[in-house]
Structure formats: structure tokens, C-alpha cells
Design an enzyme around this catalytic site. Structure first.
Site, short mmCIF file in Angstrom:
data_model
loop_
_atom_site.label_atom_id
_atom_site.label_comp_id
_atom_site.label_asym_id
_atom_site.label_seq_id
_atom_site.Cartn_x
_atom_site.Cartn_y
_atom_site.Cartn_z
CG HIS A 261 -1.96 -0.97 1.34
ND1 HIS A 261 -2.77 -1.28 0.27
CD2 HIS A 261 -2.42 -1.71 2.37
CE1 HIS A 261 -3.66 -2.20 0.66
NE2 HIS A 261 -3.47 -2.47 1.92
NE ARG B 197 -14.71 0.03 -3.41
CZ ARG B 197 -15.13 -0.66 -2.36
NH1 ARG B 197 -14.28 -0.95 -1.39
NH2 ARG B 197 -16.38 -1.07 -2.28
CE LYS C 209 -24.35 -2.39 1.66
NZ LYS C 209 -24.80 -1.05 2.07
#
Ligand code: A3P
Length: 289
Positions: A97, A119, A250
Site C-alpha cells: 500500500h 477504487r 459489502k
């Protein structure tokens, strides 16, 4: 520099991201066939790792051994592990990251391939907010409004979303494939095909379908829920957790609409708009499906 390093990791309560480790990264021996999997946290890192692993495992004509080593994140844990990395078989798939300026220079000079998953930052912020609540290695921030404020100022673990993306976008010399989370959601087989071409791993249409199925949100979540151990030290893709049960929440595009007020949306524009618009990559992000 170390001030930057400190601010990047100050949020991590434990030594999961080690400053000493970051200092030793310049001794990292890159190989030409290393593949770096780069992302800002909560952008779909585990998803990409699953796709890539399955791609290599196909035993394709271009990659008959079917072998790949998914290593621990570059910035993870203590410096002594750097030696272990040296002995791992190729090709190594290395997640991180880190922003570009903190990654070992050799990865650039050896022209290693990079896959960067992007994203939309609103869904990323929402995902990270929930992660902050669930992940014992991150500080508790109970209110969404408080978290969003931190996110927009870049005062979260790994810093500003847009600066992270710009660091990789601006320094790319053609060896990076940028993959949008939203494109993966829209047409996974097409993306798998593109990724396989980029990596030079030749797979059949059937294999593309199989990989897409195995890496669907439903299948990945179901597999992880069946695992007995909450944490698997041998499979750490994000330096912030070894507990994969925290990852599959989700898996949707547009959840930001259930969190952002109109004011917060304007605040987002005001604080990040200009930088986002300065990059074609950042301004091409889709915010809904
Ligand atoms: P949500 O919190 O919005 O559900 P990372 O792997 O970088 O930590 O990113 C985690 C985010 O990616 C989570 O987002 C997670 O649900 C989502 N994700 C993981 N696997 C996925 C998949 N196969 N399909 C869609 N989303 C996935």
C-alpha cells in the site's frame, strides 16, 4: 524521509508496519519478473490477489509451472524478513500500500510490472471507515463525519487517497496496468483477460470464466467464512490485517450514497476536486454502477 514515514504509520497501533522495515527497503533485491500489486487500502487488494493467483495457477502454455509466490506486503513487520523474501521462488507477487516514493528503486530500474487497483474514493472512504471500526490495529473512530474529515485531510493510515494515486500515475513509465474496482464489478471476465495479456500469461476463455467465478465476492466471502482460523499468517495481503474475515463486507459500488450527505459531497469536491481533475486517471473514476 522519516517524517513522512512516521506520519504514514502513526495510525497503526502495533508494529504491523515497521519503520525499521521501511528503512531497509533500499536493500531489497528486485527481480525482473517480480509483479507488484499496489493499492490504497480498501480498494480491492484481496480481490486482485485472488485473481492473480488463479491466473498463474492455470498452468498456461506461457507459464507451464503454474507457480507463483504471493509474498507478504513489502512494508510488513520486521526487517529480518527481507532475507526470507530473497529465497522465495519466482515469480513473486508482492502486495503493497506504499506510495511510489517509498518503494524500492530497483523495482523501477528493473522495469517490474505493476498492477495498481483504483477504487472510487467515496466508496473507499466508506469501506475504510468500517475497517477502522472493525480492525483492532486501527484507532476507533465512531462517527462517519469525523472519519470523513480525517480521510479528506489525508490523516488516515497511508495518507491521502489522491496523493497516493498521483504518485503512481505521474511516475509510471509504461509498466503499470491501472485497474478500476468498478470495471472489475462491471465485467470481471474482460478485466481478467486484460490482466492476463498484461502479464503475458496465456489463458483460455474457459479458464477466464473459472477465474472470474472463483474470485466473485460471494465465493470469496463464503470460502473465508468456512476457514477455521481467523488469521492466516501465511496469507497477509494487507499490512493492516491478517484476519481475512474483516475484508468481505459489502463488495458494492455506490455504498457512499448511504453515507455522504450533500454537504459532505460538496466538501469532498472542495478538498479533492482540483487534484482529481489534474489527473485523467483520477477523474475517470466511476462513482456509481
Ligand atoms: P467493502 O468494505 O466496501 O465491502 P482491500 O482488499 O483492499 O482491503 O479492499 C476491501 C474491499 O474490497 C471491501 O469493500 C471488500 O468487500 C471488497 N472486495 C473484496 N473482494 C471482493 C470481490 N471479490 N468482489 C467485490 N468486492 C470485493
Amino acid at each position: 524521509g522519516s517524517a513522512r514515514t512516521m506520519s504514514l504509520v502513526k495510525d497503526a497501533k502495533t508494529e504491523r508496519v515497521s519503520i525499521d522495515r521501511l528503512r531497509t527497503l533500499d536493500r531489497f533485491d528486485a527481480r525482473e519478473d517480480d509483479v507488484l500489486l499496489v493499492s490504497y487500502p480498501k480498494s480491492g487488494t484481496h480481490w486482485l490477489a485472488e485473481i492473480l493467483k488463479n491466473l498463474y495457477h492455470c498452468r498456461s502454455p506461457t507459464h507451464p509451472t503454474g507457480q507463483v509466490t504471493l509474498t507478504q506486503p513489502l512494508e510488513f513487520q520486521d526487517p529480518s524478513k527481507l532475507g526470507e523474501l530473497k529465497n522465495l521462488p519466482s515469480p513473486r507477487l508482492i502486495p503493497t500500500h506504499l506510495p511510489k516514493n517509498m518503494v524500492p528503486r530497483e523495482l523501477q530500474t528493473k522495469q517490474c510490472k505493476v498492477i495498481y487497483v483504483i477504487r472510487n474514493p467515496k466508496d473507499t472512504a466508506v469501506s475504510m471507515f468500517h475497517y477502522y471500526q472493525q480492525n483492532p490495529h486501527l484507532p476507533k473512530v465512531d462517527k462517519w463525519a469525523t472519519f470523513l474529515d480525517m480521510f479528506l485531510k489525508g490523516e488516515v493510515v497511508y495518507g491521502s487517497w489522491v496523493d497516493h494515486l498521483l504518485s503512481w500515475d505521474r511516475s509510471d513509465n509504461g509498466n503499470t496496468l491501472f485497474v478500476y474496482y468498478e470495471s472489475l464489478k462491471k465485467d470481471l471476465p474482460k478485466c481478467v483477460q486484460e490482466i492476463s495479456e498484461f502479464l503475458g500469461v496465456k489463458v483460455t476463455e474457459d479458464q477466464v470464466r473459472e477465474i472470474s467465478k472463483k474470485s466473485s465476492f460471494r465465493e470469496m466471502k463464503a470460502r473465508v467464512e468456512k476457514e477455521k482460523e481467523r488469521s492466516d499468517a501465511n496469507h497477509i495481503v494487507c499490512a493492516l490485517t491478517s484476519d481475512r474475515k474483516l475484508i468481505f463486507r459489502k463488495g458494492a459500488v455506490g455504498d457512499w450514497k448511504n453515507h455522504f450527505t450533500q454537504d459532505q459531497n460538496s466538501q469532498f469536491e472542495a478538498l479533492l476536486g482540483e487534484k482529481i481533475n489534474s489527473s485523467e486517471l483520477a477523474s475517470s473514476v466511476e462513482y456509481e454502477c
